[in-house]
Design a protein around this motif. Structure first.
Motif, PDB file in Angstrom:
ATOM      1  N   THR A  45       6.200 -27.376  25.259  1.00 18.86           N
ATOM      2  CA  THR A  45       4.869 -27.877  25.580  1.00 18.86           C
ATOM      3  C   THR A  45       3.816 -26.824  25.217  1.00 18.86           C
ATOM      4  OG1 THR A  45       5.029 -27.042  27.847  1.00 18.86           O
ATOM      5  CG2 THR A  45       5.738 -29.334  27.452  1.00 18.86           C
ATOM      6  N   PHE A  46       2.552 -27.208  25.391  1.00 18.58           N
ATOM      7  CA  PHE A  46       1.425 -26.364  25.024  1.00 18.58           C
ATOM      8  C   PHE A  46       0.498 -26.176  26.215  1.00 18.58           C
ATOM      9  CE2 PHE A  46       3.018 -28.341  21.265  1.00 18.58           C
ATOM     10  CZ  PHE A  46       2.955 -27.351  20.306  1.00 18.58           C
ATOM     11  N   LYS A  47      -0.149 -25.018  26.244  1.00 20.41           N
ATOM     12  CA  LYS A  47      -1.194 -24.739  27.236  1.00 20.41           C
ATOM     13  C   LYS A  47      -2.471 -24.443  26.472  1.00 20.41           C
ATOM     14  CE  LYS A  47      -2.513 -21.530  30.896  1.00 20.41           C
ATOM     15  NZ  LYS A  47      -2.131 -20.306  31.619  1.00 20.41           N
ATOM     16  N   GLN A  48      -3.515 -25.190  26.779  1.00 21.93           N
ATOM     17  CA  GLN A  48      -4.806 -24.960  26.127  1.00 21.93           C
ATOM     18  C   GLN A  48      -5.448 -23.729  26.750  1.00 21.93           C
ATOM     19  OE1 GLN A  48      -7.342 -28.401  24.988  1.00 21.93           O
ATOM     20  NE2 GLN A  48      -8.756 -27.449  26.396  1.00 21.93           N
ATOM     21  N   ILE A  49      -5.682 -22.704  25.915  1.00 23.12           N
ATOM     22  CA  ILE A  49      -6.246 -21.437  26.390  1.00 23.12           C
ATOM     23  C   ILE A  49      -7.767 -21.438  26.273  1.00 23.12           C
ATOM     24  CG2 ILE A  49      -6.262 -18.932  26.023  1.00 23.12           C
ATOM     25  CD1 ILE A  49      -3.600 -19.993  27.057  1.00 23.12           C
ATOM     26  N   LEU A  50      -8.290 -21.986  25.182  1.00 25.51           N
ATOM     27  CA  LEU A  50      -9.730 -22.016  24.930  1.00 25.51           C
ATOM     28  C   LEU A  50     -10.078 -23.337  24.263  1.00 25.51           C
ATOM     29  CD1 LEU A  50     -12.484 -20.465  24.741  1.00 25.51           C
ATOM     30  CD2 LEU A  50     -11.748 -19.732  22.472  1.00 25.51           C
ATOM     31  N   LYS A  51     -11.106 -23.995  24.747  1.00 26.86           N
ATOM     32  CA  LYS A  51     -11.567 -25.252  24.154  1.00 26.86           C
ATOM     33  C   LYS A  51     -12.913 -25.017  23.490  1.00 26.86           C
ATOM     34  CE  LYS A  51     -11.958 -30.123  24.924  1.00 26.86           C
ATOM     35  NZ  LYS A  51     -11.421 -30.529  23.660  1.00 26.86           N
ATOM     36  N   PHE A  52     -13.124 -25.632  22.309  1.00 30.11           N
ATOM     37  CA  PHE A  52     -14.385 -25.526  21.594  1.00 30.11           C
ATOM     38  C   PHE A  52     -14.644 -26.822  20.844  1.00 30.11           C
ATOM     39  CE2 PHE A  52     -11.007 -22.942  19.714  1.00 30.11           C
ATOM     40  CZ  PHE A  52     -10.753 -23.612  18.529  1.00 30.11           C
ATOM     41  N   SER A  53     -15.801 -26.949  20.208  1.00 35.78           N
ATOM     42  CA  SER A  53     -16.212 -28.200  19.567  1.00 35.78           C
ATOM     43  C   SER A  53     -15.522 -28.445  18.240  1.00 35.78           C
ATOM     44  CB  SER A  53     -17.721 -28.215  19.344  1.00 35.78           C
ATOM     45  OG  SER A  53     -18.386 -28.098  20.564  1.00 35.78           O
ATOM     46  N   SER A  54     -15.385 -27.395  17.422  1.00 36.29           N
ATOM     47  CA  SER A  54     -14.842 -27.555  16.077  1.00 36.29           C
ATOM     48  C   SER A  54     -14.164 -26.256  15.651  1.00 36.29           C
ATOM     49  CB  SER A  54     -15.974 -27.886  15.100  1.00 36.29           C
ATOM     50  OG  SER A  54     -15.559 -27.734  13.764  1.00 36.29           O
ATOM     51  N   TYR A  55     -13.193 -26.374  14.772  1.00 29.24           N
ATOM     52  CA  TYR A  55     -12.496 -25.183  14.283  1.00 29.24           C
ATOM     53  C   TYR A  55     -13.448 -24.193  13.616  1.00 29.24           C
ATOM     54  CZ  TYR A  55     -12.664 -26.907   9.484  1.00 29.24           C
ATOM     55  OH  TYR A  55     -13.094 -27.333   8.259  1.00 29.24           O
TER      56      TYR A  55
END
Length: 186
Positions: free
Chosen positions: A80-90
């Motif tokens: 599985t994956f853990k989201q560490i940082l969320k942002f709008s676009s790569y």
């Protein structure tokens, strides 16, 4: 065949798996079988986006992926994956990489350091001359990060957590830094 026709990166992790990072899926190959990971709506343990651009490992063997909208950490035990940082676009992320147990990137006019073991984040505001000069390149050593673009360069000391301007002798700008065996940089 492969689950996607466009591959952004082929990457080998520290466990020997080959990862195919694409616009539509993330695929792991163990030498025998392909395992495909896709974003699943309402599943916070799935990869956060179908588009995956870059992968890095820290010194402990943890694997991190830069997707279209996040940095996610892969858990080998659970798949599985853990989201560490969320942002709008790569495009919000610049110079994604790792050194020892630190995963780093330039994000939101800051140097972002993520401890690969604890997932703790530290953010350091970039000096103004770096921000206003375009793409920022990062070169990591055991004790410092060197950040540079065009004719501006700074050293970020991991002991003092301070930026220090470095003198550059060039008229062409800098887009690469190399360290020789005597610890000189050029």
């Amino acid at each position: 065949g492969l689950p996607s026709g466009t591959i952004n990166e082929i990457w080998k992790d520290k466990k020997g798996f080959l990862w195919l990072l694409s616009e539509n899926t993330l695929t792991r190959f163990d030498g025998y079988d392909f395992v495909t990971y896709r974003n699943k709506a309402n599943d916070s343990t799935s990869i956060s986006s179908a588009s995956v651009y870059k992968a890095v490992s820290d010194s402990a063997g943890n694997t991190f992926f830069q997707t279209y909208n996040s940095i996610s950490k892969y858990n080998y035990s659970t798949g599985t994956f853990k989201q560490i940082l969320k942002f709008s676009s790569y495009t919000d992320i610049n110079s994604f990489g790792s050194r020892n147990r630190i995963v780093y990137c330039i994000y939101n006019k800051q140097l972002l350091l993520i401890d690969g073991i604890t997932d703790n984040e530290s953010r350091y505001k970039l000096p103004e001359p770096l921000i206003s000069k375009g793409r920022i390149f990062v070169y990591a050593t055991n004790s410092s990060f060197f950040l540079f673009n065009n004719n501006v360069a700074y050293k970020f000391n991991l002991r003092t957590f301070q930026f220090e301007e470095i003198s550059i002798i060039t008229t062409d700008g800098v887009n690469h830094l190399t360290q020789d065996i005597s610890n000189s940089y050029f």
